[in-house]
Write an enzyme that holds these catalytic residues in place. Structure first.
Site, PDB file in Angstrom:
ATOM      1  N   HIS A 306       0.992  -1.444  -0.035  1.00 50.41           N
ATOM      2  CA  HIS A 306      -0.005   0.185  -0.036  1.00 50.41           C
ATOM      3  C   HIS A 306       0.681   0.692   0.118  1.00 50.41           C
ATOM      4  O   HIS A 306       0.380   1.749  -0.406  1.00 50.41           O
ATOM      5  CB  HIS A 306      -1.239   0.318   1.020  1.00 50.41           C
ATOM      6  CG  HIS A 306      -0.017   0.341   2.647  1.00 50.41           C
ATOM      7  ND1 HIS A 306      -1.335   0.360   3.933  1.00 50.41           N
ATOM      8  CD2 HIS A 306       0.737   0.593   3.326  1.00 50.41           C
ATOM      9  CE1 HIS A 306      -0.110   0.930   4.997  1.00 50.41           C
ATOM     10  NE2 HIS A 306       0.499   0.727   4.536  1.00 50.41           N
TER      11      HIS A 306
HETATM   12  C1  LIG Z   1       4.239   0.938   6.734  1.00 56.58           C
HETATM   13  S1  LIG Z   1       5.399  -0.138   7.245  1.00 56.58           S
HETATM   14  C2  LIG Z   1       4.914  -1.953   7.394  1.00 56.58           C
HETATM   15  C3  LIG Z   1       6.065  -2.557   8.380  1.00 56.58           C
HETATM   16  C4  LIG Z   1       5.809  -3.469   9.409  1.00 56.58           C
HETATM   17  N1  LIG Z   1       5.197  -4.462   7.729  1.00 56.58           N
HETATM   18  C5  LIG Z   1       4.629  -3.796   9.627  1.00 56.58           C
HETATM   19  O1  LIG Z   1       2.807  -4.124   9.252  1.00 56.58           O
HETATM   20  O2  LIG Z   1       3.962  -3.148  10.426  1.00 56.58           O
HETATM   21  C6  LIG Z   1       6.702  -0.299   5.420  1.00 56.58           C
HETATM   22  C7  LIG Z   1       8.031  -1.075   5.673  1.00 56.58           C
HETATM   23  O3  LIG Z   1       9.064  -0.952   4.635  1.00 56.58           O
HETATM   24  C8  LIG Z   1      10.666  -1.154   4.471  1.00 56.58           C
HETATM   25  N2  LIG Z   1      10.356  -1.191   3.413  1.00 56.58           N
HETATM   26  C9  LIG Z   1      10.473  -0.088   3.070  1.00 56.58           C
HETATM   27  N3  LIG Z   1      11.372  -0.427   1.864  1.00 56.58           N
HETATM   28  C10 LIG Z   1      12.056  -1.424   1.208  1.00 56.58           C
HETATM   29  C11 LIG Z   1      12.391  -2.069   0.795  1.00 56.58           C
HETATM   30  N4  LIG Z   1      13.180  -1.680  -0.046  1.00 56.58           N
HETATM   31  N5  LIG Z   1      12.726  -4.031   1.281  1.00 56.58           N
HETATM   32  C12 LIG Z   1      12.387  -3.734   1.959  1.00 56.58           C
HETATM   33  N6  LIG Z   1      11.949  -2.994   3.149  1.00 56.58           N
HETATM   34  C13 LIG Z   1      11.523  -2.065   2.544  1.00 56.58           C
HETATM   35  C14 LIG Z   1      10.580  -0.372   5.840  1.00 56.58           C
HETATM   36  O4  LIG Z   1      10.947   0.090   6.110  1.00 56.58           O
HETATM   37  C15 LIG Z   1       8.706  -0.410   6.740  1.00 56.58           C
HETATM   38  O5  LIG Z   1       9.808  -1.066   7.792  1.00 56.58           O
END
Ligand SMILES: C[S@@+](CC[C@H](N)C(=O)[O-])C[C@H]1O[C@@H](n2cnc3c(N)ncnc32)[C@H](O)[C@@H]1O
EC number: 2.1.1.4
Length: 410
Positions: A306
């Site tokens: 999302h």
């Molecule tokens: C909205 S948070 C959701 C975190 C967790 N899954 C939750 O539901 O609480 C989005 C997560 O995606 C990670 N993220 C963003 N870009 C990423 C990438 N290129 N590879 C791996 N993780 C990534 C962020 O660091 C963050 O922890």
């Protein structure tokens, strides 16, 4: 329990159009924020009743000099949101008690919900994009796209205004954003704990997870979801995969877990736009490192896709497919669980109850990252284009639901 004389805020107010009732409810947000920001819950001694003067006397923060009358007005207001309970009858000064919900606002509460209020109701996320003075105007500009409301500067999501490819990488690479990034991760962890209550109660979801030996949570943040799963499923190993900086923070956060959980948790740093780092979570790589009689992997992403436009979502799904097809065991069916506030089909029995919040989050994602909450039809389309097959959606007793997809083998 409402105290004598307390007016409970109704969902809608007789004689007013629904939208006006909702605007009046929106004012509560300001008082919730003040309550959390000034640590008012921590002025209470457990469940003991206090006057405002006693609360002020309990304050140990030298940087705050409470204005008694204003604090009292805030307390009466947040009572409408269930954080405190007042009794004006017993003494000349009203007496306030912290409710069970109010206890959640304590700085040290393990569910960390104070972080949610500070993140979501404060201006920190809007300040990042320089739009804190007019979020609604910014949204109007994004929708209008041209004319007096918009210009190139205003009509982009807040994250892109950080002048970085995406704000997660900006968080990870820019030291001046460290405090913001820490607060974001704490808020995500708190949301994860709330969402877990519904996910935990879903027999359908838990039965599925119990069939696997490894669950890999992609974008697992501070590993909260992984740890919750490990507590419930003694057979399971969990891998939380996130950007290297976030993974470092996750290791610190989870270092004191009991040994029987810690020994089944791995936290891996990497990124889903980088095929080389994704190799660390290919099925074989995950299964190699565990000692388990059954060998099967399930991948999970909660509140990840999302964050991204359709174009970027296609890239992520495609990268996962390429990685997983590369070396999955011949008899292994790869399953991907997408847990989010999906927009439920309008004929779904829970649609009326939950879509109002899911649609709200959809607009929030538009503003923040240019992402969106998607319908089942939109998921079918995105999955099909990237080598995945949509199977079904499993709803829970909360607005969060799980889209299940299988990797199509060539
Ligand atoms: C909205 S948070 C959701 C975190 C967790 N899954 C939750 O539901 O609480 C989005 C997560 O995606 C990670 N993220 C963003 N870009 C990423 C990438 N290129 N590879 C791996 N993780 C990534 C962020 O660091 C963050 O922890």
């Amino acid at each position: 329990m409402p105290s004598t004389g307390m007016i409970s805020s109704p969902g809608s107010i007789a004689g007013l159009p629904k939208f006006l009732s909702l605007i009046a409810h929106d004012w509560l947000r300001r008082s919730f924020y003040v309550f959390a920001k000034l640590g008012v819950a921590d002025l209470f001694d457990g469940a003991k009743p206090h006057t405002v003067s006693e609360l002020i006397a309990n304050n140990t923060d030298q940087t705050i000099n409470f204005h008694g009358e204003r604090l009292q007005r805030i307390l009466f207001h947040v009572e409408q949101g269930g954080l405190v309970h007042s009794d004006s009858k017993k003494s000349t000064e009203p007496i306030f008690t912290l409710t069970e919900d109010g206890q959640l606002m304590r700085a040290t509460h393990p569910l960390k919900m104070q972080g949610i209020v500070l993140w979501d109701l404060g201006s920190v996320q809007w300040d990042l994009g320089g739009v804190s003075s007019g979020i609604e105007s910014h949204l109007a500009a994004m929708v209008a796209q041209q004319g007096p409301y918009a210009n190139d500067q205003t009509a982009t999501p807040v994250s892109l205004k950080l002048k970085s490819d995406n704000w997660f990488e900006a968080f990870a690479s820019r030291p001046e954003l460290k405090q913001t990034s820490d607060l974001f991760n704490v808020a995500m962890s708190a949301y994860s704990n709330i969402e877990w209550q519904a996910i935990r109660s879903s027999n359908d979801i838990q039965k599925r997870i119990s069939k696997y030996s490894v669950l890999c949570d992609i974008g697992g943040s501070l590993a909260t979801f992984s740890v919750n799963c490990l507590h419930l499923h003694p057979q399971l190993h969990a891998v939380s995969f996130d950007l290297p900086e976030v993974s470092r923070q996750a290791r610190v956060e989870q270092k004191d877990l009991p040994e029987n959980i810690l020994c089944r948790l791995r936290i891996i740093g990497g990124g889903f736009f980088d095929l080389d780092s994704l190799k660390q979570i290919s099925p074989n790589a995950l299964l190699e490192s565990i000692n388990s009689p059954t060998k099967s992997v399930v991948y999970h992403m909660k509140n990840i896709l999302h964050d991204w436009s359709d174009e970027k979502t296609l890239e992520i799904l495609y990268n996962l497919k390429t990685t997983f097809l590369g070396d999955s065991l011949p008899d292994q069916q790869i399953t991907l669980l997408l847990t989010e506030n999906h927009i439920l089909p309008s004929d779904h029995p829970a649609a009326e109850q939950f879509n109002w919040i899911n649609r709200g989050l959809d607009i929030h994602m538009l503003l923040m990252t240019g992402g969106k909450q998607r319908t089942v039809v939109q998921w079918q389309h995105l999955l099909e284009q990237t080598g995945w097959e949509y199977q079904q959606i499993v709803t829970t007793e909360s607005p969060i639901s799980v889209v299940i997809a299988k990797l199509v083998k060539p």
